[in-house]
Design an enzyme around this catalytic site. Structure first.
Site, PDB file in Angstrom:
ATOM      1  N   ASN A   9       0.720  -1.179  -0.179  1.00  0.00           N
ATOM      2  CA  ASN A   9       0.192  -0.029   0.089  1.00  0.00           C
ATOM      3  C   ASN A   9       0.913   1.244  -0.009  1.00  0.00           C
ATOM      4  O   ASN A   9       1.556   1.519   1.138  1.00  0.00           O
ATOM      5  CB  ASN A   9      -1.073   0.004   1.402  1.00  0.00           C
ATOM      6  CG  ASN A   9      -1.862   1.228   1.313  1.00  0.00           C
ATOM      7  OD1 ASN A   9      -1.718   2.303   0.492  1.00  0.00           O
ATOM      8  ND2 ASN A   9      -2.190   1.239   2.737  1.00  0.00           N
ATOM      9  N   TRP A  10       1.091   1.836  -1.175  1.00  0.00           N
ATOM     10  CA  TRP A  10       1.883   2.951  -1.248  1.00  0.00           C
ATOM     11  C   TRP A  10       1.502   4.230  -0.760  1.00  0.00           C
ATOM     12  O   TRP A  10       2.179   5.027  -0.493  1.00  0.00           O
ATOM     13  CB  TRP A  10       2.210   3.274  -2.786  1.00  0.00           C
ATOM     14  CG  TRP A  10       3.218   2.259  -3.222  1.00  0.00           C
ATOM     15  CD1 TRP A  10       4.072   1.266  -2.689  1.00  0.00           C
ATOM     16  CD2 TRP A  10       3.784   2.445  -4.730  1.00  0.00           C
ATOM     17  NE1 TRP A  10       4.852   0.647  -3.752  1.00  0.00           N
ATOM     18  CE2 TRP A  10       4.731   1.154  -4.994  1.00  0.00           C
ATOM     19  CE3 TRP A  10       3.544   3.095  -5.776  1.00  0.00           C
ATOM     20  CZ2 TRP A  10       5.232   1.010  -5.885  1.00  0.00           C
ATOM     21  CZ3 TRP A  10       4.353   2.881  -6.905  1.00  0.00           C
ATOM     22  CH2 TRP A  10       4.969   1.775  -6.891  1.00  0.00           C
ATOM     23  N   LYS A  11       0.176   4.067  -0.448  1.00  0.00           N
ATOM     24  CA  LYS A  11      -0.563   5.480   0.309  1.00  0.00           C
ATOM     25  C   LYS A  11      -0.329   6.641  -0.813  1.00  0.00           C
ATOM     26  O   LYS A  11      -0.108   6.322  -1.849  1.00  0.00           O
ATOM     27  CB  LYS A  11      -0.031   5.728   1.881  1.00  0.00           C
ATOM     28  CG  LYS A  11      -0.023   4.526   2.608  1.00  0.00           C
ATOM     29  CD  LYS A  11      -0.056   4.583   3.848  1.00  0.00           C
ATOM     30  CE  LYS A  11      -0.040   3.342   4.586  1.00  0.00           C
ATOM     31  NZ  LYS A  11      -0.168   3.576   5.915  1.00  0.00           N
ATOM     32  N   HIS A  96      -9.608   1.165   5.121  1.00  0.00           N
ATOM     33  CA  HIS A  96      -8.371   1.558   5.544  1.00  0.00           C
ATOM     34  C   HIS A  96      -8.325   2.422   6.812  1.00  0.00           C
ATOM     35  O   HIS A  96      -9.242   3.438   6.734  1.00  0.00           O
ATOM     36  CB  HIS A  96      -7.330   2.040   4.694  1.00  0.00           C
ATOM     37  CG  HIS A  96      -5.769   1.890   5.267  1.00  0.00           C
ATOM     38  ND1 HIS A  96      -5.482   2.899   6.204  1.00  0.00           N
ATOM     39  CD2 HIS A  96      -4.964   1.204   5.099  1.00  0.00           C
ATOM     40  CE1 HIS A  96      -4.168   2.480   6.412  1.00  0.00           C
ATOM     41  NE2 HIS A  96      -3.759   1.680   5.512  1.00  0.00           N
ATOM     42  N   GLU A  98      -6.835   4.859   7.899  1.00  0.00           N
ATOM     43  CA  GLU A  98      -6.597   6.174   7.697  1.00  0.00           C
ATOM     44  C   GLU A  98      -7.920   6.744   7.043  1.00  0.00           C
ATOM     45  O   GLU A  98      -8.104   8.050   7.333  1.00  0.00           O
ATOM     46  CB  GLU A  98      -5.343   6.413   6.791  1.00  0.00           C
ATOM     47  CG  GLU A  98      -3.957   5.959   7.546  1.00  0.00           C
ATOM     48  CD  GLU A  98      -2.806   5.605   6.739  1.00  0.00           C
ATOM     49  OE1 GLU A  98      -2.947   5.603   5.350  1.00  0.00           O
ATOM     50  OE2 GLU A  98      -2.133   5.094   7.269  1.00  0.00           O
ATOM     51  N   GLU A 168      -5.155  -4.673  10.804  1.00  0.00           N
ATOM     52  CA  GLU A 168      -4.360  -3.751  11.178  1.00  0.00           C
ATOM     53  C   GLU A 168      -4.496  -2.805  12.223  1.00  0.00           C
ATOM     54  O   GLU A 168      -5.403  -2.115  12.228  1.00  0.00           O
ATOM     55  CB  GLU A 168      -4.287  -2.731   9.674  1.00  0.00           C
ATOM     56  CG  GLU A 168      -3.961  -3.623   8.382  1.00  0.00           C
ATOM     57  CD  GLU A 168      -3.574  -2.426   7.339  1.00  0.00           C
ATOM     58  OE1 GLU A 168      -2.308  -2.508   6.846  1.00  0.00           O
ATOM     59  OE2 GLU A 168      -4.051  -1.492   7.204  1.00  0.00           O
ATOM     60  N   GLY A 174       2.544   2.696  10.781  1.00  0.00           N
ATOM     61  CA  GLY A 174       3.500   3.492  10.553  1.00  0.00           C
ATOM     62  C   GLY A 174       4.006   3.876  11.912  1.00  0.00           C
ATOM     63  O   GLY A 174       4.844   5.039  11.974  1.00  0.00           O
ATOM     64  N   SER A 214       3.467  -1.759  10.126  1.00  0.00           N
ATOM     65  CA  SER A 214       5.025  -1.913  10.454  1.00  0.00           C
ATOM     66  C   SER A 214       5.425  -3.431  10.149  1.00  0.00           C
ATOM     67  O   SER A 214       6.448  -3.825  10.910  1.00  0.00           O
ATOM     68  CB  SER A 214       5.163  -1.649  11.990  1.00  0.00           C
ATOM     69  OG  SER A 214       4.592  -0.008  12.214  1.00  0.00           O
ATOM     70  N   GLY A 235       2.764  -1.009   4.441  1.00  0.00           N
ATOM     71  CA  GLY A 235       2.880   0.331   4.022  1.00  0.00           C
ATOM     72  C   GLY A 235       4.345   0.813   3.561  1.00  0.00           C
ATOM     73  O   GLY A 235       4.961   0.542   2.532  1.00  0.00           O
ATOM     74  N   GLY A 236       4.938   1.371   4.558  1.00  0.00           N
ATOM     75  CA  GLY A 236       6.371   1.844   4.435  1.00  0.00           C
ATOM     76  C   GLY A 236       7.173   1.027   3.840  1.00  0.00           C
ATOM     77  O   GLY A 236       7.986   1.326   3.064  1.00  0.00           O
TER      78      GLY A 236
END
Ligand code: PGA
Length: 254
Positions: A9-11, A96, A98, A168, A174, A214, A235-236
């Site tokens: 997930n590149w956001k 998600h 966010e 999640e 993150g 993470s 993500g990251g």
């Protein structure tokens, strides 16, 4: 029986030119895409046509980070699941944390988005997860199960391959903190048993339940060791080619 899935997930990261370089380097470094695991990239909307072009024939899937709860119409700024599907996308994240937090998306809206994704032929990656205070109160499992069932109201995928759930924990996204492999497995098992109640045992056995929050090459193998954990939503660590290649290889070792 359940093919592990590692989804990046590149956001809201990467320009089209950065994404083009990433796709090329990733495919070069990964080599032949293994059949024992599925790899997917979830970039932001303007990068989807590029993903379709660069990943064509590679065996790496792609998808969107969200879709509209509406199919078509006068909804300025929204993106239809049909538009995403027409590009050749396979997946769409819905719910998600966010989106739930910053855009106040509730589970009823998430269920509508999941329905639109399915109608368009996409596989929803439906996210659920608790805030830290819920976990500290010892209520993480009932909270997540309720959120899951509310987010699946009226959602009928038909085939278990057409639904992915991502657990999640909000406090792990993150932050560098991860759920312990044991906690991730306990929650994945609770999710699977809620799916069994909702859709039947056979269906629940076929649904992939991912962990996210993470994930890094250093912790992924232990997380994947849980028999109910079928991969990761990353993500990251999906932004760098080297770490996403490492995670993809670990998923194959499942
Ligand atoms: P993270 O994000 O891996 O950077 O924690 C995961 C996610 O939000 O899907």
């Amino acid at each position: 029986m359940r093919t592990p899935l590692v989804a990046g997930n590149w956001k809201m990261h990467k320009t089209p030119s950065e994404a083009r370089v990433w796709f090329n380097e990733f495919l070069d470094e990964l080599g032949p895409v293994p059949s024992e695991a599925e790899i997917a990239i979830l970039p932001s909307f303007p990068l989807l046509p590029l993903a379709a072009e660069e990943l064509a024939g590679s065996g790496v899937a792609f998808g969107a980070q969200d879709v509209s709860a509406h199919d078509w119409g006068a909804f300025t700024g929204e993106v239809s699941a049909y538009q995403v599907a027409d590009l050749g996308a396979k997946y769409a994240i819905v719910g998600h944390s966010e989106r739930r937090k910053y855009w106040r998306e509730d589970s009823a809206l998430v269920a509508e988005k999941a329905k639109r994704a399915l109608e368009a032929g996409l596989v929803p990656i439906l996210c659920v997860g608790e805030e830290l205070e819920v976990r500290e109160r010892g209520e993480a499992i009932p909270f997540v199960v309720n959120q899951l069932l509310d987010s699946l109201a009226g959602v009928e995928p038909g085939d278990p391959a057409r639904l992915v759930i991502a657990y999640e924990p909000v406090w792990a996204i993150g932050t560098g903190k991860t759920a312990t492999p044991g906690d991730a497995e306990v929650m994945a098992e609770a999710i699977r048993s809620a799916l069994a109640t909702r859709y039947g045992e056979g269906f629940a056995e076929g649904v992939r339940v991912l962990y996210g929050g993470s994930i890094k090459p250093e912790n992924f193998a232990q997380i994947l060791a849980g028999p109910n954990v079928d991969g990761g939503l990353v993500g990251g660590a999906s932004l760098e080619v080297a770490s996403f290649v490492a995670l993809s290889r670990l998923a194959v070792g499942l």
